[in-house]
Design a protein around this motif. Structure first.
Motif, PDB file in Angstrom:
ATOM      1  N   HIS A 249       0.831  -1.207   0.000  1.00 35.72           N
ATOM      2  CA  HIS A 249       0.000   0.000   0.000  1.00 35.72           C
ATOM      3  C   HIS A 249       0.866   1.258   0.000  1.00 35.72           C
ATOM      4  O   HIS A 249       1.917   1.295   0.641  1.00 35.72           O
ATOM      5  CB  HIS A 249      -0.906   0.007   1.231  1.00 35.72           C
ATOM      6  CG  HIS A 249      -1.874  -1.149   1.256  1.00 35.72           C
ATOM      7  ND1 HIS A 249      -3.177  -1.037   0.845  1.00 35.72           N
ATOM      8  CD2 HIS A 249      -1.712  -2.444   1.617  1.00 35.72           C
ATOM      9  CE1 HIS A 249      -3.779  -2.209   0.955  1.00 35.72           C
ATOM     10  NE2 HIS A 249      -2.908  -3.090   1.429  1.00 35.72           N
TER      11      HIS A 249
ATOM     12  N   ASP B 289      -3.783   3.573   2.497  1.00 40.28           N
ATOM     13  CA  ASP B 289      -3.375   3.738   3.888  1.00 40.28           C
ATOM     14  C   ASP B 289      -1.929   3.345   4.171  1.00 40.28           C
ATOM     15  O   ASP B 289      -1.578   3.024   5.301  1.00 40.28           O
ATOM     16  CB  ASP B 289      -4.337   2.995   4.825  1.00 40.28           C
ATOM     17  CG  ASP B 289      -4.475   1.525   4.476  1.00 40.28           C
ATOM     18  OD1 ASP B 289      -3.823   1.074   3.508  1.00 40.28           O
ATOM     19  OD2 ASP B 289      -5.229   0.827   5.170  1.00 40.28           O
TER      20      ASP B 289
ATOM     21  N   HIS C  70      -6.126   0.032  -1.350  1.00 45.23           N
ATOM     22  CA  HIS C  70      -7.562  -0.161  -1.160  1.00 45.23           C
ATOM     23  C   HIS C  70      -8.312   0.793  -2.093  1.00 45.23           C
ATOM     24  O   HIS C  70      -8.104   2.018  -2.038  1.00 45.23           O
ATOM     25  CB  HIS C  70      -7.970   0.180   0.276  1.00 45.23           C
ATOM     26  CG  HIS C  70      -7.260  -0.590   1.346  1.00 45.23           C
ATOM     27  ND1 HIS C  70      -7.606  -1.875   1.685  1.00 45.23           N
ATOM     28  CD2 HIS C  70      -6.235  -0.275   2.162  1.00 45.23           C
ATOM     29  CE1 HIS C  70      -6.830  -2.295   2.680  1.00 45.23           C
ATOM     30  NE2 HIS C  70      -5.974  -1.347   2.984  1.00 45.23           N
TER      31      HIS C  70
ATOM     32  N   HIS D  13       2.642  -1.450   4.653  1.00 47.47           N
ATOM     33  CA  HIS D  13       1.934  -0.177   4.812  1.00 47.47           C
ATOM     34  C   HIS D  13       2.888   0.916   5.309  1.00 47.47           C
ATOM     35  O   HIS D  13       2.432   1.922   5.873  1.00 47.47           O
ATOM     36  CB  HIS D  13       0.807  -0.289   5.839  1.00 47.47           C
ATOM     37  CG  HIS D  13      -0.472  -0.937   5.360  1.00 47.47           C
ATOM     38  ND1 HIS D  13      -0.583  -2.274   5.062  1.00 47.47           N
ATOM     39  CD2 HIS D  13      -1.715  -0.424   5.149  1.00 47.47           C
ATOM     40  CE1 HIS D  13      -1.829  -2.552   4.695  1.00 47.47           C
ATOM     41  NE2 HIS D  13      -2.536  -1.449   4.739  1.00 47.47           N
TER      42      HIS D  13
HETATM   43 FE    FE Z   1      -4.721  -1.305   4.711  1.00 51.24          FE
END
Ligand code: FE
Ligand code: AMP
Ligand code: FE
Ligand code: ZN
Length: 282
Positions: free
Chosen positions: A6, A11, A36, A246
């Motif tokens: 990501h 996020d 996402h 992330h």
């Molecule tokens: Fe996530």
């Protein structure tokens, strides 16, 4: 290679270019960016990938409604400009934005001193896919909690007082969106689902045309991996994998290798997904 990560477009905390630079430094031949509900990182990431000789694969992570709980489906190798997919992603992001406001309102009702502006500041750009991690970061910045983890445990996690359900689509629709854009679909982190029912879920998705399942994943135990690999083989699904990187939002997870090098995804996985896509000829 890493097939699950990501950027700031959803996020994560790294910009697309920075993520590809990290991939190059880490010696990865390819990365699939799976934000996402957003493909906005792709163009920038591809430009960086060309410069640094890292193959950037188009990806997406969709949230699917199912009785078992929070089911995530990954899409790969699709056309990111396909109109129906683009329109659906826009709708999901709009729903995320209004849900973000509802979460803030819920927190305010609970006496927490946080505003929509505090969360917006975590986003950088209004078009990004807002998620609970952005709210969590705002709470950390305001010293209401000490960590993102604590924000989830006290307020934002499922069953916690400021939890608000996200807009989702059903599995059939999710697979149709990905396949309709010429891609392949894989079930993300099945090991995070309730043990009871997850094998049935994989069978159900396989019958709907699922192409792969994530076997290598930081939080999958050795038993999980063995079981999902066997299930993939039985159902003719590609065994995929990724770190779910992330950036600073999951500081223990490293791009390409997961937690303490517990993830390894060979380049052959990408070939297998390509073969699967060609043979499907959707
Ligand atoms: Fe996530
Ligand atoms: P959302 O899509 O807005 O429901 O937010 C879900 C995202 O929050 C996941 O994709 C993770 O990145 C993150 N997340 C979920 N649970 C936790 C947790 N306990 N600690 C930190 N991050 C989490
Ligand atoms: Fe996920
Ligand atoms: Zn993810």
């Amino acid at each position: 290679m890493d097939l699950h990560c990501h950027t700031v477009v959803s996020d994560g905390t790294l910009a697309p270019t920075a993520l590809v630079e990290l991939a190059a430094q880490s010696g990865l031949a390819a990365v699939a960016i799976t934000d996402h509900d957003h493909v906005g990182a792709l163009d920038e990431a591809r430009a960086a990938g060309e410069r640094l000789d890292v193959e950037v694969v188009p990806g997406i992570e969709l949230s699917v409604t199912h009785a078992i709980g929070d089911v995530h489906v990954l899409g790969y190798l699709f056309d990111p400009r396909e109109p129906r997919l683009v329109a659906a992603l826009e709708r999901f992001r709009e729903a995320r934005a209004s849900r973000g406001v509802r979460i803030v309102e819920r927190l305010q009702e609970l006496g927490v001193d946080v505003t929509v502006e505090d969360v917006a500041r975590q986003l950088g750009a209004a078009t990004r896919a807002v998620g609970r991690p952005h709210v969590a970061r705002a709470l950390v910045e305001k010293r209401i909690v000490g960590s993102i983890q604590e924000a989830f445990e006290r307020w934002l996690g499922e069953g916690r007082p400021a939890y608000v359900e996200k807009a989702k689509i059903d599995a059939r629709a999710a697979l149709a969106l990905i396949h309709g854009a010429g891609g392949v679909a894989a079930l993300a982190h099945p090991g995070l689902l309730a043990e009871k029912g997850r094998v049935a879920l994989v069978r159900e998705l396989a019958a709907l045309g699922l192409d792969g399942i994530e076997v290598e994943y930081p939080r999958h135990s050795r038993e999980d991996r063995r079981a999902f690999a066997a299930l993939a083989d039985e159902l003719g699904l590609v065994r995929t994998g990724g770190s779910d990187f992330h950036g600073e939002n999951k500081p223990d997870v490293a791009l390409g290798t997961g937690v303490n090098r517990n993830v390894r995804v060979p380049y052959a996985t990408l070939d297998a997904l390509r073969t699967r896509r060609e043979s499907a000829r959707r």
